[in-house]
Enzyme design. Structure first.
Site, PDB file in Angstrom:
ATOM      1  N   CYS A  33      40.023  39.927  45.499  1.00 51.18           N
ATOM      2  CA  CYS A  33      40.921  40.984  45.013  1.00 51.18           C
ATOM      3  C   CYS A  33      41.850  41.527  46.094  1.00 51.18           C
ATOM      4  CB  CYS A  33      40.099  42.134  44.443  1.00 51.18           C
ATOM      5  SG  CYS A  33      39.072  42.914  45.703  1.00 51.18           S
ATOM      6  N   ASP A  35      41.034  43.662  48.417  1.00 45.55           N
ATOM      7  CA  ASP A  35      40.601  44.955  48.943  1.00 45.55           C
ATOM      8  C   ASP A  35      39.930  44.762  50.304  1.00 45.55           C
ATOM      9  OD1 ASP A  35      41.539  46.351  46.772  1.00 45.55           O
ATOM     10  OD2 ASP A  35      39.673  46.206  45.663  1.00 45.55           O
ATOM     11  N   CYS A  58      37.556  49.365  44.938  1.00 47.92           N
ATOM     12  CA  CYS A  58      37.261  49.912  43.618  1.00 47.92           C
ATOM     13  C   CYS A  58      35.965  50.732  43.630  1.00 47.92           C
ATOM     14  CB  CYS A  58      37.141  48.765  42.627  1.00 47.92           C
ATOM     15  SG  CYS A  58      35.684  47.774  42.956  1.00 47.92           S
ATOM     16  N   CYS A 102      32.523  42.647  44.785  1.00 53.79           N
ATOM     17  CA  CYS A 102      32.748  43.888  45.531  1.00 53.79           C
ATOM     18  C   CYS A 102      31.544  44.155  46.455  1.00 53.79           C
ATOM     19  CB  CYS A 102      32.947  45.055  44.572  1.00 53.79           C
ATOM     20  SG  CYS A 102      34.074  44.663  43.204  1.00 53.79           S
TER      21      CYS A 102
HETATM   22 FE1  FES Z   1      38.283  44.757  44.944  1.00 48.29          FE
HETATM   23 FE2  FES Z   1      36.126  45.724  43.772  1.00 48.29          FE
HETATM   24  S1  FES Z   1      37.916  44.963  42.823  1.00 48.29           S
HETATM   25  S2  FES Z   1      36.465  45.451  45.881  1.00 48.29           S
END
Ligand code: FES
Length: 123
Positions: A33, A35, A58, A102
Protein backbone atom coordinates in the site's frame (compact mmCIF):
# COMPACT_ATOMS: atom_id res chain seq x y z
CA UNK A 1 -14.81 -4.38 9.85
CA UNK A 2 -12.56 -4.10 12.95
CA UNK A 3 -13.09 -5.68 16.37
CA UNK A 4 -13.27 -3.66 19.60
CA UNK A 5 -9.66 -4.37 20.58
CA UNK A 6 -8.32 -3.10 17.26
CA UNK A 7 -10.45 0.04 17.52
CA UNK A 8 -9.33 0.64 21.10
CA UNK A 9 -5.63 0.51 20.09
CA UNK A 10 -6.37 2.71 17.08
CA UNK A 11 -8.15 5.33 19.19
CA UNK A 12 -5.62 5.22 22.05
CA UNK A 13 -2.37 3.93 20.56
CA UNK A 14 0.39 3.01 23.03
CA UNK A 15 4.10 3.88 22.68
CA UNK A 16 3.75 6.51 19.95
CA UNK A 17 6.74 8.82 19.55
CA UNK A 18 10.47 8.82 19.04
CA UNK A 19 13.60 8.01 21.08
CA UNK A 20 16.55 10.32 20.84
CA UNK A 21 19.75 8.56 19.80
CA UNK A 22 18.08 5.11 19.68
CA UNK A 23 20.05 1.86 20.03
CA UNK A 24 18.13 0.45 17.08
CA UNK A 25 16.15 2.24 14.37
CA UNK A 26 14.33 1.28 11.22
CA UNK A 27 12.09 2.85 8.64
CA UNK A 28 10.09 0.40 6.58
CA UNK A 29 7.28 0.54 4.08
CA UNK A 30 4.56 -1.77 2.92
CA UNK A 31 5.07 -2.86 -0.67
CA UNK A 32 1.33 -3.47 -0.85
CA UNK A 33 0.00 0.00 0.00
CA UNK A 34 3.02 2.33 0.25
CA UNK A 35 2.40 3.21 3.90
CA UNK A 36 5.46 3.59 6.14
CA UNK A 37 6.56 3.44 9.74
CA UNK A 38 9.60 4.25 11.85
CA UNK A 39 10.61 2.25 14.92
CA UNK A 40 13.02 3.26 17.68
CA UNK A 41 14.51 0.90 20.28
CA UNK A 42 16.23 1.52 23.60
CA UNK A 43 18.11 -1.62 24.68
CA UNK A 44 19.62 -2.17 28.13
CA UNK A 45 21.38 -5.39 29.18
CA UNK A 46 20.05 -7.27 26.17
CA UNK A 47 16.43 -6.30 26.83
CA UNK A 48 14.20 -3.83 25.05
CA UNK A 49 13.68 -1.23 27.71
CA UNK A 50 11.68 1.16 25.54
CA UNK A 51 10.22 1.19 22.06
CA UNK A 52 8.49 4.00 20.16
CA UNK A 53 7.13 4.36 16.67
CA UNK A 54 5.61 6.70 14.14
CA UNK A 55 3.21 4.97 11.78
CA UNK A 56 1.86 6.64 8.68
CA UNK A 57 -0.77 4.08 7.84
CA UNK A 58 -4.25 2.76 8.33
CA UNK A 59 -6.21 1.76 11.43
CA UNK A 60 -4.85 -1.81 11.27
CA UNK A 61 -1.27 -0.56 10.98
CA UNK A 62 -1.65 1.76 13.97
CA UNK A 63 -3.37 -0.90 16.09
CA UNK A 64 -0.70 -3.45 15.11
CA UNK A 65 2.07 -0.98 15.98
CA UNK A 66 0.47 -0.26 19.35
CA UNK A 67 0.01 -3.87 20.44
CA UNK A 68 3.29 -5.09 18.96
CA UNK A 69 5.29 -2.47 20.83
CA UNK A 70 3.51 -3.52 24.06
CA UNK A 71 4.58 -7.10 23.27
CA UNK A 72 8.19 -6.14 22.51
CA UNK A 73 8.75 -4.05 25.62
CA UNK A 74 10.73 -5.93 28.28
CA UNK A 75 11.62 -8.81 25.98
CA UNK A 76 15.15 -9.94 25.14
CA UNK A 77 16.37 -9.12 21.65
CA UNK A 78 15.96 -12.76 20.58
CA UNK A 79 12.45 -13.00 22.02
CA UNK A 80 11.39 -9.78 20.27
CA UNK A 81 12.98 -10.89 17.00
CA UNK A 82 10.82 -14.03 17.07
CA UNK A 83 7.53 -12.05 17.00
CA UNK A 84 5.63 -12.59 13.76
CA UNK A 85 2.65 -10.96 12.10
CA UNK A 86 0.58 -13.98 13.18
CA UNK A 87 1.43 -13.19 16.84
CA UNK A 88 0.41 -9.56 16.30
CA UNK A 89 -2.86 -10.49 14.59
CA UNK A 90 -3.66 -13.04 17.31
CA UNK A 91 -2.96 -10.48 20.06
CA UNK A 92 -5.40 -8.11 18.35
CA UNK A 93 -8.07 -10.80 18.23
CA UNK A 94 -7.91 -10.91 14.44
CA UNK A 95 -7.72 -8.56 11.45
CA UNK A 96 -9.63 -8.63 8.18
CA UNK A 97 -7.77 -10.73 5.59
CA UNK A 98 -7.00 -7.74 3.37
CA UNK A 99 -5.39 -5.97 6.36
CA UNK A 100 -2.88 -8.70 7.26
CA UNK A 101 -0.17 -6.91 5.26
CA UNK A 102 -0.45 -3.98 7.71
CA UNK A 103 0.72 -6.25 10.56
CA UNK A 104 3.50 -7.52 8.30
CA UNK A 105 4.83 -3.96 8.03
CA UNK A 106 5.08 -3.90 11.85
CA UNK A 107 6.82 -7.29 11.94
CA UNK A 108 9.27 -5.97 9.32
CA UNK A 109 9.93 -2.85 11.42
CA UNK A 110 10.70 -4.91 14.54
CA UNK A 111 13.11 -7.17 12.63
CA UNK A 112 14.78 -4.25 10.85
CA UNK A 113 15.23 -2.21 14.05
CA UNK A 114 16.72 -5.25 15.79
CA UNK A 115 19.01 -5.88 12.81
CA UNK A 116 20.15 -2.25 13.07
CA UNK A 117 20.79 -2.72 16.81
CA UNK A 118 22.75 -5.92 16.18
CA UNK A 119 24.86 -4.35 13.44
CA UNK A 120 25.70 -1.29 15.55
CA UNK A 121 26.51 -3.28 18.67
CA UNK A 122 28.14 -6.40 17.22
CA UNK A 123 25.42 -8.66 18.66
FE1 FES B 1 -1.30 0.49 4.39
FE2 FES B 1 -2.73 -0.73 6.25
S1 FES B 1 -3.37 -0.13 4.27
S2 FES B 1 -0.65 -0.18 6.33
Amino acid sequence: MYNEKVLEHFKNPHNVGTIEDPDGFAEVGSSECGDTMKMYLRVKNGRIEDVRYQTYGCCAAIASSSIATDMVKGKTIDEADAITKADIVEALGGLPEKKIHCSLMVEDAIHAAIADYRSKHNK
